[in-house]
Design a protein around this motif. Structure first.
Motif, PDB file in Angstrom:
ATOM      1  N   PHE A 200      42.819  57.255  31.489  1.00 58.80           N
ATOM      2  CA  PHE A 200      42.045  56.688  32.588  1.00 58.80           C
ATOM      3  C   PHE A 200      42.999  56.049  33.592  1.00 58.80           C
ATOM      4  N   GLN A 201      42.645  56.057  34.857  1.00 56.11           N
ATOM      5  CA  GLN A 201      43.310  55.207  35.838  1.00 56.11           C
ATOM      6  C   GLN A 201      42.862  53.779  35.511  1.00 56.11           C
ATOM      7  N   THR A 202      43.732  52.808  35.715  1.00 58.36           N
ATOM      8  CA  THR A 202      43.374  51.454  35.303  1.00 58.36           C
ATOM      9  C   THR A 202      43.616  50.432  36.414  1.00 58.36           C
ATOM     10  N   ALA A 203      42.766  49.429  36.417  1.00 55.63           N
ATOM     11  CA  ALA A 203      42.913  48.286  37.314  1.00 55.63           C
ATOM     12  C   ALA A 203      42.739  47.032  36.469  1.00 55.63           C
ATOM     13  N   TRP A 204      43.804  46.252  36.403  1.00 54.63           N
ATOM     14  CA  TRP A 204      43.775  45.003  35.640  1.00 54.63           C
ATOM     15  C   TRP A 204      43.296  43.880  36.547  1.00 54.63           C
ATOM     16  N   ILE A 205      42.225  43.228  36.166  1.00 55.81           N
ATOM     17  CA  ILE A 205      41.693  42.091  36.903  1.00 55.81           C
ATOM     18  C   ILE A 205      42.400  40.849  36.368  1.00 55.81           C
ATOM     19  N   ASN A 206      43.348  40.354  37.140  1.00 60.07           N
ATOM     20  CA  ASN A 206      44.199  39.240  36.707  1.00 60.07           C
ATOM     21  C   ASN A 206      43.631  37.923  37.242  1.00 60.07           C
ATOM     22  N   ARG A 207      42.613  37.416  36.580  1.00 60.65           N
ATOM     23  CA  ARG A 207      41.926  36.198  37.015  1.00 60.65           C
ATOM     24  C   ARG A 207      42.754  34.938  36.860  1.00 60.65           C
ATOM     25  N   THR A 208      43.733  34.943  35.988  1.00 60.77           N
ATOM     26  CA  THR A 208      44.465  33.705  35.675  1.00 60.77           C
ATOM     27  C   THR A 208      45.915  33.739  36.156  1.00 60.77           C
ATOM     28  N   ASN A 209      46.256  34.707  36.994  1.00 60.27           N
ATOM     29  CA  ASN A 209      47.608  34.835  37.535  1.00 60.27           C
ATOM     30  C   ASN A 209      48.667  34.904  36.433  1.00 60.27           C
ATOM     31  N   ASN A 210      48.366  35.645  35.380  1.00 64.17           N
ATOM     32  CA  ASN A 210      49.291  35.842  34.270  1.00 64.17           C
ATOM     33  C   ASN A 210      50.187  37.044  34.518  1.00 64.17           C
ATOM     34  N   VAL A 211      51.129  37.246  33.628  1.00 56.86           N
ATOM     35  CA  VAL A 211      51.915  38.476  33.639  1.00 56.86           C
ATOM     36  C   VAL A 211      51.284  39.417  32.625  1.00 56.86           C
ATOM     37  N   MET A 212      51.395  40.687  32.904  1.00 57.65           N
ATOM     38  CA  MET A 212      50.843  41.690  31.993  1.00 57.65           C
ATOM     39  C   MET A 212      51.576  41.628  30.661  1.00 57.65           C
ATOM     40  N   ASP A 213      50.813  41.640  29.577  1.00 58.15           N
ATOM     41  CA  ASP A 213      51.423  41.689  28.249  1.00 58.15           C
ATOM     42  C   ASP A 213      52.305  42.929  28.151  1.00 58.15           C
ATOM     43  N   PHE A 214      53.371  42.832  27.370  1.00 57.45           N
ATOM     44  CA  PHE A 214      54.213  43.995  27.159  1.00 57.45           C
ATOM     45  C   PHE A 214      53.524  44.909  26.152  1.00 57.45           C
ATOM     46  N   LEU A 215      52.819  45.897  26.670  1.00 58.17           N
ATOM     47  CA  LEU A 215      52.091  46.841  25.831  1.00 58.17           C
ATOM     48  C   LEU A 215      52.492  48.273  26.154  1.00 58.17           C
ATOM     49  N   ASP A 216      53.663  48.437  26.750  1.00 58.81           N
ATOM     50  CA  ASP A 216      54.231  49.746  27.045  1.00 58.81           C
ATOM     51  C   ASP A 216      53.406  50.543  28.060  1.00 58.81           C
ATOM     52  N   VAL A 217      52.635  49.847  28.911  1.00 60.02           N
ATOM     53  CA  VAL A 217      51.923  50.502  30.005  1.00 60.02           C
ATOM     54  C   VAL A 217      51.953  49.577  31.216  1.00 60.02           C
ATOM     55  N   THR A 218      51.779  50.175  32.358  1.00 57.76           N
ATOM     56  CA  THR A 218      51.628  49.431  33.601  1.00 57.76           C
ATOM     57  C   THR A 218      50.309  49.872  34.218  1.00 57.76           C
ATOM     58  N   PRO A 219      49.422  48.946  34.540  1.00 56.56           N
ATOM     59  CA  PRO A 219      48.167  49.360  35.167  1.00 56.56           C
ATOM     60  C   PRO A 219      48.443  50.017  36.518  1.00 56.56           C
ATOM     61  N   ASP A 220      47.575  50.921  36.901  1.00 61.99           N
ATOM     62  CA  ASP A 220      47.715  51.573  38.206  1.00 61.99           C
ATOM     63  C   ASP A 220      47.527  50.561  39.338  1.00 61.99           C
ATOM     64  N   TYR A 221      46.664  49.591  39.105  1.00 56.92           N
ATOM     65  CA  TYR A 221      46.389  48.548  40.088  1.00 56.92           C
ATOM     66  C   TYR A 221      46.297  47.208  39.373  1.00 56.92           C
ATOM     67  N   THR A 222      46.714  46.162  40.050  1.00 61.08           N
ATOM     68  CA  THR A 222      46.510  44.810  39.570  1.00 61.08           C
ATOM     69  C   THR A 222      45.773  44.062  40.662  1.00 61.08           C
ATOM     70  N   LEU A 223      44.638  43.505  40.315  1.00 58.58           N
ATOM     71  CA  LEU A 223      43.796  42.822  41.294  1.00 58.58           C
ATOM     72  C   LEU A 223      43.732  41.337  40.956  1.00 58.58           C
ATOM     73  N   PRO A 224      44.380  40.515  41.762  1.00 56.07           N
ATOM     74  CA  PRO A 224      44.289  39.071  41.511  1.00 56.07           C
ATOM     75  C   PRO A 224      42.959  38.536  42.041  1.00 56.07           C
ATOM     76  N   VAL A 225      42.346  37.667  41.309  1.00 56.20           N
ATOM     77  CA  VAL A 225      41.104  37.020  41.737  1.00 56.20           C
ATOM     78  C   VAL A 225      41.248  35.544  41.444  1.00 56.20           C
ATOM     79  N   TYR A 226      41.143  34.729  42.455  1.00 58.24           N
ATOM     80  CA  TYR A 226      41.299  33.288  42.265  1.00 58.24           C
ATOM     81  C   TYR A 226      40.048  32.566  42.667  1.00 58.24           C
TER      82      TYR A 226
END
Length: 142
Positions: free
Chosen positions: A116-142
């Motif tokens: 799947f194409q992925t978009a990570w909704i980063n509500r807490t301004n964290n860094v992506m866990d090291f899970l051997d993938v990078t989301p296609d998009y990162t969407l910050p929401v504050y």
């Protein structure tokens, strides 16, 4: 003593039931209705239908979704590839056609590895866990 233990157990069961029932009344994020403007919107969850349906009915967001898909239908929890395949099959789409959004990094990882194409909704301004993938998009929401 046995009577006291029994009373404590009854109170604990009641507290647990009340806590679980509060899940049916979670409030949507303020921007939810504005964001829910897409061609086809799907809820795809590890939750069971008897948990998901009251939640969506109580939020007033049911009308925005075309499908509510539960892994309970196939007894394969995300991040199992079988769970993601179930969603693609139910929607009758190729995996590459899906844009999968989640705030859970483990779910982004599973969906991405599935194709799947992925978009990570980063509500807490964290860094992506090291899970051997990078989301296609990162969407910050504050």
């Amino acid at each position: 003593m046995a009577r006291t233990v029994n009373l404590i157990n009854v109170k604990l069961v009641k507290i647990a039931e009340d806590l679980l029932n509060t899940y049916h009344f979670l409030s949507p994020y303020p921007e939810a209705k504005e964001v829910l403007q897409a061609e086809t919107l799907v809820v795809f969850s590890n939750g069971s239908p008897d948990m998901l349906l009251p939640l969506f009915d109580n939020t007033g967001l049911t009308e925005y979704f075309d499908y509510i898909i539960s892994v309970d239908e196939v007894k394969q929890y995300k991040p199992s590839p079988s769970a993601y395949q179930h969603a693609a099959s139910r929607l009758n789409v190729n995996r590459e056609e899906v844009l999968f959004l989640s705030s859970n990094t483990w779910d982004i990882s599973g969906a991405s590895k599935f194709g799947f194409q992925t978009a990570w909704i980063n509500r807490t301004n964290n860094v992506m866990d090291f899970l051997d993938v990078t989301p296609d998009y990162t969407l910050p929401v504050y």
